[in-house]
Motif scaffolding. Sequence first.
Motif, PDB file in Angstrom:
ATOM      1  N   HIS A  33      40.896  65.647  24.141  1.00 38.04           N
ATOM      2  CA  HIS A  33      40.717  67.076  24.435  1.00 38.04           C
ATOM      3  C   HIS A  33      39.508  67.674  23.714  1.00 38.04           C
ATOM      4  N   ARG A  34      38.740  66.835  23.009  1.00 35.49           N
ATOM      5  CA  ARG A  34      37.514  67.322  22.339  1.00 35.49           C
ATOM      6  C   ARG A  34      36.325  66.555  22.892  1.00 35.49           C
ATOM      7  N   GLY A  81      43.527  65.973  28.398  1.00 37.26           N
ATOM      8  CA  GLY A  81      44.253  66.761  27.401  1.00 37.26           C
ATOM      9  C   GLY A  81      45.593  66.127  27.064  1.00 37.26           C
ATOM     10  N   VAL A  83      47.599  63.814  25.115  1.00 44.50           N
ATOM     11  CA  VAL A  83      47.331  63.099  23.870  1.00 44.50           C
ATOM     12  C   VAL A  83      47.695  61.614  24.015  1.00 44.50           C
ATOM     13  N   GLY A 111      42.606  61.301  18.304  1.00 45.59           N
ATOM     14  CA  GLY A 111      42.972  61.699  16.935  1.00 45.59           C
ATOM     15  C   GLY A 111      44.077  60.802  16.403  1.00 45.59           C
ATOM     16  N   GLU A 112      44.378  60.950  15.099  1.00 48.26           N
ATOM     17  CA  GLU A 112      45.415  60.088  14.511  1.00 48.26           C
ATOM     18  C   GLU A 112      46.802  60.461  15.023  1.00 48.26           C
ATOM     19  N   GLY A 113      46.962  61.716  15.517  1.00 53.64           N
ATOM     20  CA  GLY A 113      48.254  62.107  16.097  1.00 53.64           C
ATOM     21  C   GLY A 113      48.564  61.243  17.307  1.00 53.64           C
ATOM     22  N   ALA A 114      47.528  60.871  18.060  1.00 51.02           N
ATOM     23  CA  ALA A 114      47.714  60.062  19.270  1.00 51.02           C
ATOM     24  C   ALA A 114      48.221  58.666  18.937  1.00 51.02           C
ATOM     25  N   GLN A 117      51.666  57.894  19.974  1.00 51.22           N
ATOM     26  CA  GLN A 117      51.993  57.896  21.401  1.00 51.22           C
ATOM     27  C   GLN A 117      52.150  56.453  21.871  1.00 51.22           C
ATOM     28  N   ASP A 141      41.736  63.473  11.268  1.00 53.06           N
ATOM     29  CA  ASP A 141      41.508  64.695  10.479  1.00 53.06           C
ATOM     30  C   ASP A 141      42.781  65.101   9.735  1.00 53.06           C
ATOM     31  N   TRP A 143      45.529  66.173  10.714  1.00 59.85           N
ATOM     32  CA  TRP A 143      46.365  67.223  11.289  1.00 59.85           C
ATOM     33  C   TRP A 143      46.567  67.000  12.788  1.00 59.85           C
ATOM     34  N   ALA A 144      47.761  67.291  13.295  1.00 61.01           N
ATOM     35  CA  ALA A 144      48.022  67.355  14.723  1.00 61.01           C
ATOM     36  C   ALA A 144      48.540  68.776  14.978  1.00 61.01           C
ATOM     37  N   HIS A 205      38.226  68.882  10.647  1.00 59.43           N
ATOM     38  CA  HIS A 205      37.934  69.839  11.729  1.00 59.43           C
ATOM     39  C   HIS A 205      37.752  71.223  11.126  1.00 59.43           C
ATOM     40  N   HIS A 209      42.585  73.410  14.686  1.00 58.09           N
ATOM     41  CA  HIS A 209      42.938  72.775  15.959  1.00 58.09           C
ATOM     42  C   HIS A 209      42.146  73.329  17.140  1.00 58.09           C
TER      43      HIS A 209
HETATM   44  C1  TPP Z   1      51.404  63.893  25.497  1.00 59.76           C
HETATM   45  C2  TPP Z   1      51.087  65.181  24.789  1.00 59.76           C
HETATM   46  N1  TPP Z   1      51.938  65.647  23.839  1.00 59.76           N
HETATM   47  C3  TPP Z   1      51.663  66.801  23.192  1.00 59.76           C
HETATM   48  C4  TPP Z   1      50.538  67.509  23.502  1.00 59.76           C
HETATM   49  C5  TPP Z   1      50.221  68.816  22.761  1.00 59.76           C
HETATM   50  N2  TPP Z   1      49.100  68.547  21.847  1.00 59.76           N
HETATM   51  C6  TPP Z   1      47.831  68.883  22.164  1.00 59.76           C
HETATM   52  S1  TPP Z   1      46.744  68.440  20.971  1.00 59.76           S
HETATM   53  C7  TPP Z   1      47.979  67.841  19.999  1.00 59.76           C
HETATM   54  C8  TPP Z   1      47.686  67.260  18.635  1.00 59.76           C
HETATM   55  C9  TPP Z   1      46.865  66.045  18.713  1.00 59.76           C
HETATM   56  O1  TPP Z   1      46.557  65.603  17.427  1.00 59.76           O
HETATM   57  P1  TPP Z   1      45.509  64.472  17.242  1.00 59.76           P
HETATM   58  O2  TPP Z   1      45.765  63.377  18.217  1.00 59.76           O
HETATM   59  O3  TPP Z   1      45.485  64.105  15.809  1.00 59.76           O
HETATM   60  O4  TPP Z   1      44.135  65.153  17.681  1.00 59.76           O
HETATM   61  P2  TPP Z   1      43.381  66.409  17.037  1.00 59.76           P
HETATM   62  O5  TPP Z   1      43.773  67.602  17.869  1.00 59.76           O
HETATM   63  O6  TPP Z   1      43.758  66.518  15.609  1.00 59.76           O
HETATM   64  O7  TPP Z   1      41.942  66.087  17.243  1.00 59.76           O
HETATM   65  C10 TPP Z   1      49.223  67.961  20.607  1.00 59.76           C
HETATM   66  C11 TPP Z   1      50.491  67.519  20.022  1.00 59.76           C
HETATM   67  C12 TPP Z   1      49.685  67.008  24.531  1.00 59.76           C
HETATM   68  N3  TPP Z   1      48.577  67.664  24.891  1.00 59.76           N
HETATM   69  N4  TPP Z   1      49.968  65.833  25.131  1.00 59.76           N
END
Ligand code: TPP
Length: 313
Positions: A33-34, A81, A83, A111-114, A117, A141, A143-144, A205, A209
């Motif tokens: 998404h970035r 978008g 994740v 991102g590390e939040g991904a 997944q 970064d 943070w998610a 970042h 967010h």
């Molecule tokens: C499958 C899915 N779950 C939840 C979301 C909502 N969401 C959008 S960005 C985000 C955080 C992502 O964190 P990270 O992967 O670390 O990327 P960052 O935004 O920190 O660059 C979430 C949970 C989404 N877009 N897609």
Amino acid sequence: MISGEMHLGTGEEAIIAGVVAHVREGDAMALDHRGTAALLMRGVDPVLILRELLGRPDGLCGGMGGHMHLFSKEHLAASSGIVGAAGPTAAGFGLAAQYLHPGAFAVAFFGEGAMNQGMLMESMNLASAWNLPVVFVCKDDDWAITTQSERMTGGDLNERARGLGVPAVEVDGLDVIEVWEASHAAIERARSGQGPTFLHARCVHFEGHFLGLQLLRLVRDPLREMPGIALPLTRSFVHPGGAAVGDRVAGLKEVVAAVLSTLRDPRRDSTNDPVQRARETLLSDPGRLLELEERIEEEMDEVLASALAEARS
Ligand SMILES: Cc1ncc(C[n+]2csc(CCOP(=O)(O)OP(=O)(O)O)c2C)c(N)n1
């Protein structure tokens, strides 16, 4: 003029530049998404990107994609978008490259939040089993959105990749030259049929967010923001009914600790800014730095004028 959230890559510049500098005709990019910085660096027309952000029918994706779903067929670049979606996208690009364009590779940025997944783990597993030419780049970064990663991530991300048979390389995400060198090695490995690599790069970042994140006001000036928080907090603390006193005290402690922790937030420290770091390196050649900065400003003014003039007409 842009409606909805706007996720910027401010703070990721060294990672994007260091990796995308190696991407050439026939290579593919799967973005998160970035995605705007990688597309700009890849040579996608910035006016088309801006028109897309504005939702215009003459934008890069007909105004239907917005800033999170930017595509360029010509550049084999796709963002999402969702994740973690960069994983399957890059694995698909990598599989196609294996059959149709040997020597080409695909990069996945996320991102590390991904990393939590399933689809990203499944893609890394297949990339390993099928020896796909993919470089998985984790821009960590910490943070998610509003959740700190250590609160929802088990173990070590590099070990997680290694567990799937994907070699992991730790790299300073604030240092463009280090990223360039590490990604060069990983990309050459992929091009020569030796399979995927996981690059783990930390970054900060600076805009949080998304642009305008309320929590950042606290990070930037916690003491000034405190009075605005104190009143509603006190009101809810003494509000009749609801949680037991013990729970309220625990909740209050947590809020105060969170506010105080912003004093040590890395987003308050400009030494974490990769652009600032690159600028300092270039200070050894001030004439070149000035020329670069002036040229960039001019280019940005031209792009903005062009996209906005047409948007208003
Ligand atoms: C499958 C899915 N779950 C939840 C979301 C909502 N969401 C959008 S960005 C985000 C955080 C992502 O964190 P990270 O992967 O670390 O990327 P960052 O935004 O920190 O660059 C979430 C949970 C989404 N877009 N897609």
